[in-house]
Design an enzyme around this catalytic site. Structure first.
Site, PDB file in Angstrom:
ATOM      1  N   GLU C  95      -3.718   1.149  -8.808  1.00 35.28           N
ATOM      2  CA  GLU C  95      -2.651   0.395  -9.128  1.00 35.28           C
ATOM      3  C   GLU C  95      -2.799  -0.424  -9.834  1.00 35.28           C
ATOM      4  O   GLU C  95      -2.397  -1.574  -9.636  1.00 35.28           O
ATOM      5  CB  GLU C  95      -2.156   0.349  -7.847  1.00 35.28           C
ATOM      6  CG  GLU C  95      -1.224   1.465  -7.242  1.00 35.28           C
ATOM      7  CD  GLU C  95      -0.109   0.692  -6.051  1.00 35.28           C
ATOM      8  OE1 GLU C  95       0.985   1.242  -6.934  1.00 35.28           O
ATOM      9  OE2 GLU C  95      -0.303   0.116  -5.322  1.00 35.28           O
ATOM     10  N   HIS C 114      -0.453  -8.265  -6.443  1.00 31.73           N
ATOM     11  CA  HIS C 114       0.098  -6.980  -5.541  1.00 31.73           C
ATOM     12  C   HIS C 114       0.099  -6.231  -4.088  1.00 31.73           C
ATOM     13  O   HIS C 114      -1.086  -6.696  -4.103  1.00 31.73           O
ATOM     14  CB  HIS C 114      -0.683  -5.227  -6.792  1.00 31.73           C
ATOM     15  CG  HIS C 114       0.426  -4.079  -5.690  1.00 31.73           C
ATOM     16  ND1 HIS C 114       1.813  -4.054  -5.582  1.00 31.73           N
ATOM     17  CD2 HIS C 114       0.276  -3.435  -4.955  1.00 31.73           C
ATOM     18  CE1 HIS C 114       1.901  -3.610  -5.250  1.00 31.73           C
ATOM     19  NE2 HIS C 114       0.984  -2.780  -5.077  1.00 31.73           N
ATOM     20  N   HIS C 116       1.969  -5.722  -0.213  1.00 32.00           N
ATOM     21  CA  HIS C 116       2.867  -5.733   0.662  1.00 32.00           C
ATOM     22  C   HIS C 116       3.523  -5.788   1.775  1.00 32.00           C
ATOM     23  O   HIS C 116       3.886  -4.974   3.293  1.00 32.00           O
ATOM     24  CB  HIS C 116       2.856  -3.910   1.038  1.00 32.00           C
ATOM     25  CG  HIS C 116       2.155  -2.704   0.630  1.00 32.00           C
ATOM     26  ND1 HIS C 116       0.464  -1.828   0.929  1.00 32.00           N
ATOM     27  CD2 HIS C 116       1.784  -2.913  -0.828  1.00 32.00           C
ATOM     28  CE1 HIS C 116       0.509  -0.956  -0.599  1.00 32.00           C
ATOM     29  NE2 HIS C 116       1.006  -1.741  -1.714  1.00 32.00           N
ATOM     30  N   HIS C 185       8.275  -0.455  -1.622  1.00 33.88           N
ATOM     31  CA  HIS C 185       6.363  -0.277  -1.743  1.00 33.88           C
ATOM     32  C   HIS C 185       5.898  -2.246  -1.861  1.00 33.88           C
ATOM     33  O   HIS C 185       5.274  -1.851  -0.163  1.00 33.88           O
ATOM     34  CB  HIS C 185       6.654  -0.227  -2.937  1.00 33.88           C
ATOM     35  CG  HIS C 185       5.447   0.184  -3.873  1.00 33.88           C
ATOM     36  ND1 HIS C 185       4.697   0.740  -4.815  1.00 33.88           N
ATOM     37  CD2 HIS C 185       4.243  -0.745  -2.572  1.00 33.88           C
ATOM     38  CE1 HIS C 185       3.338   0.446  -4.929  1.00 33.88           C
ATOM     39  NE2 HIS C 185       3.392  -0.022  -3.756  1.00 33.88           N
TER      40      HIS C 185
END
Lengths: 273, 273, 273, 273
Positions: C95, C114, C116, C185
């Site tokens: 990603e 990024h 979760h 996500h």
């Protein structure tokens, strides 16, 4: 568990403990203190006691000290009136009368915990939801968990159980159950062995959380049936491999795995009759 | 606790602290910092202060540093205007005015905490539920916990209390209470001793969580009665065995048990009069 | 923060970082990885990147590895197309295009996370409550937190952002905001410095939890006003004492306090001009 | 995952494991036990098993012991009837029949977990909300998570699965799904590899918590679509870099990073054919 299961009819497991040396009981009580601290059942406050293995008219409990810090020589011997048996100068827990009164009222009870475990507290103050077993590991709290409110008979107090009269009122509310919630304060739990009461006290908050979350998910909630609670009680033995597994694991997590006395060690120490 | 309990009428416990050496106060303040960090009351932000034992017109607090990292030589001495008493070049907490203004307004207050403890925050922003004591360990937050909104008198700010005017506005809202919530920010708590304010700040989030969960369980909620809150306040003494038990336990958990000065050590150090 | 704050108009703080040695940036990126792991923002998954201090057309990020395990020689250099700049044989994060596309679209952005983080997830899937700042430490997530749903433009996928087209779609949704939630996500956050984006990512879940609990307490909820969000942004400086205090604390908690480069160390290393 | 993916059509990854030495499988099973304990999926109770790499008619599982304490020589070999293959005198898990029955019914299944992870429990007892995937890491629990109630066919029991008849009833309820909740007890999960079943069991409670919180936030909830669940399953490979990253990280957190066998180590050990 009922009052019928008094000492006279104690099962085999208890016999073993009764014959074990006093040293082992002291050590197990230290382990119990450490486990309850590690598993967040107690913090600086809360205590655990065990009936004296050789003299049912007294019990063992730590002097006034946070459970995590308790060592063997912090343990004192108290009578069923909550007063020290010998010449004891150290400060005692203010609330030792919880233990004294329960041991007095319940000859079947061999160990008692009093604690403020956070996730049990809401059930003592909110009227709409009763605490009842919803998971198998919570079955030992029993079908009914009465809520004792010290204000009912003693009015405005500091909420602490600081004399035998208050302790007896709590013990009366507990009746033949295993756990009583104490409104705005915590709970008292009573077991047939130290291992049993520790295990019950660890899984009590977990059962409470599960019920709380189920209420949030909504719809009908499936509680354990009376038959299931009975079936689990029938199968319970404090020195089975399954029960021992938890005791061993928790002691190891609490950093006192080296203090464990395995049941077969106890057995081997029992003089052959 | 009320404004009547000013220094002139300080109880025995406080006399002891006042006569204790400054070193002990410094060490206790370091312990307080570490406990609040370990118990998740503060993180990188939040601070604790204590009034100077020899001079009520100033107070001790760490320089701008995360509480967990505070050591003895990080402590600075500030006046009731929030400015350093001596020649202090190190950077100070922006929000030291919270402490200054509360010490200024409340001669009975000997120690102050400001923190953002997560589970208190929702009560500062949701209008429907007031934070009030529901558990005995939460009784010290007092009957009423006012919510101070900096926007009421200062409009759009960065929410920080960065001058005496803002600090005084907060102190006014606090009034004679022990805790004020700060909307969208945290809380300020004020106690008669360092131990008291630390204890109150640790149990404040626990009381908040219990009330939150009780709301989810539903039905009528039993709060502590005014008589119960009073009874607990009457019985409270910062150097009782019971209070000491928590301080000792938390210090031990926070890794600074070796820094503890037992109250009897203090007593023995007081010159006989 | 807006697109106007591009590199050309970078404030003094950024100049310092830009002039600092590449070694310091590498070390800070390792610290950022460890902090995000320790603070439960990332687990085995999630990543953090920083724009190259000497070349705005590329950025630094770890090879495919759990953030807690990242060391200096795990860092690779990627272009704004998400491809390695040099001859890089090690496996890369699938990603990485999240980072590439945000750096491409936003010259003002110097660092990207990024992750979760669990308590942000519910806000990406429940339609009734929008995530907005309710606490001062959450102000940096900005007035609006858009929710990007990969399904809107790409239909049924494995939800991962595995090419530039998807990354650009996400960056477009992010727009000039600081955080975008990614439905089912996690989130992507963008900051003007590594310290800023880490801090924002740590306080984002805390802001989410506070809003969740406020919803449960009920009544009207007071969000931060636009004026308050602006006031906080104006006052923010990644190398102020206050910001540094958090970075130092978190690094210390994450066990890499010894890797810290103090801003004044950086300053002293800057050749005098 | 379907029954079609039986051993005969095993993908490349499985071949590697099958050809790996038995030692590696033993070591991986120890790691799996430790990870599940560290990640709070199991406590003193709960277990994980793996099909024997050389003989699909038996499986490996620890003797009756808390998972955190399991070492290589605690592992025993059981047949698909739940009985020991060799001369095994040590006490076995009472509920080993969960594993036996699932391995018997599902030739495609290579590893099984049974646990009581707290945040899954509410979904087994509250009728209003079904557990379904809402986050990408939860996709592997599959579209449907049936709830098995032991009372339906066995009436009042102690809720434990203590014989093959009960195990087969559970396996029937599980069907071709990956997870079955067990009312008032826990869950059973089944995977195509040890890594897969551990990962699924770690993310199952996280998915449960996210769904619970989304319910509290209110409004319509976006679940993963069937197409998304399929897309994720298609892309899954237990020895991809991405999957390995989690296994490596969790093992490291659980203190057994030194026991890891990297897939390429396995590959290099495979005799060239």
């Amino acid at each position: 568990m009922s009052n019928d299961e008094c000492i006279g009819s104690a099962p085999f497991d208890w016999i073993i403990i009764a014959m074990s040396s006093l040293d082992t009981v002291f050590q197990d009580l230290v382990i119990a203190n450490r486990i309850l601290a590690k598993e967040d059942v107690v913090d600086a406050y809360g205590h655990v006691s065990v009936r004296h293995p050789d003299d049912p008219s007294c019990f063992l409990i730590a002097r006034s000290l946070a459970p995590e810090l308790v060592a063997g020589d912090d343990i004192v011997e108290l009578g069923l009136d909550g007063q020290p048996v010998g010449d004891e100068k150290r400060t005692l827990y203010l609330e030792r009368f919880i233990h004294a009164a329960i041991f007095e009222a319940r000859p079947d009870v061999m160990a008692v915990v009093h604690a403020h475990a956070e996730d049990t507290l809401a059930f003592g103050i909110a009227s709409a939801t009763k605490l009842r077993p919803v998971i198998h590991s919570g079955s030992f709290i029993g079908t009914e968990v009465p809520v004792w409110d010290i204000a009912d008979n003693f009015g405005d107090t500091n909420l602490l159980v600081t004399n035998m009269e208050q302790g007896r009122d709590l013990a009366k509310c507990l009746g033949s159950n295993n756990v009583a919630l104490m409104r705005g304060h915590g709970f008292a739990s009573a077991g047939r062995s130290l291992i049993e009461v520790v295990r019950m006290s660890v899984y009590l908050p977990r059962n409470a959380r599960t019920l709380m979350r189920a209420k949030q998910l909504g719809g009908t909630i499936k509680y354990l049936s009376q038959g299931e609670i009975n079936a689990r009680n029938r199968g319970y033995s404090p020195y089975s491999t399954e029960t021992w597994r938890a005791w061993e694991y928790w002691a190891s997590k609490a950093g006192c795995g080296d203090m464990l006395t395995r049941p077969d060690d106890v057995r081997s120490r029992v003089p052959e009759a």
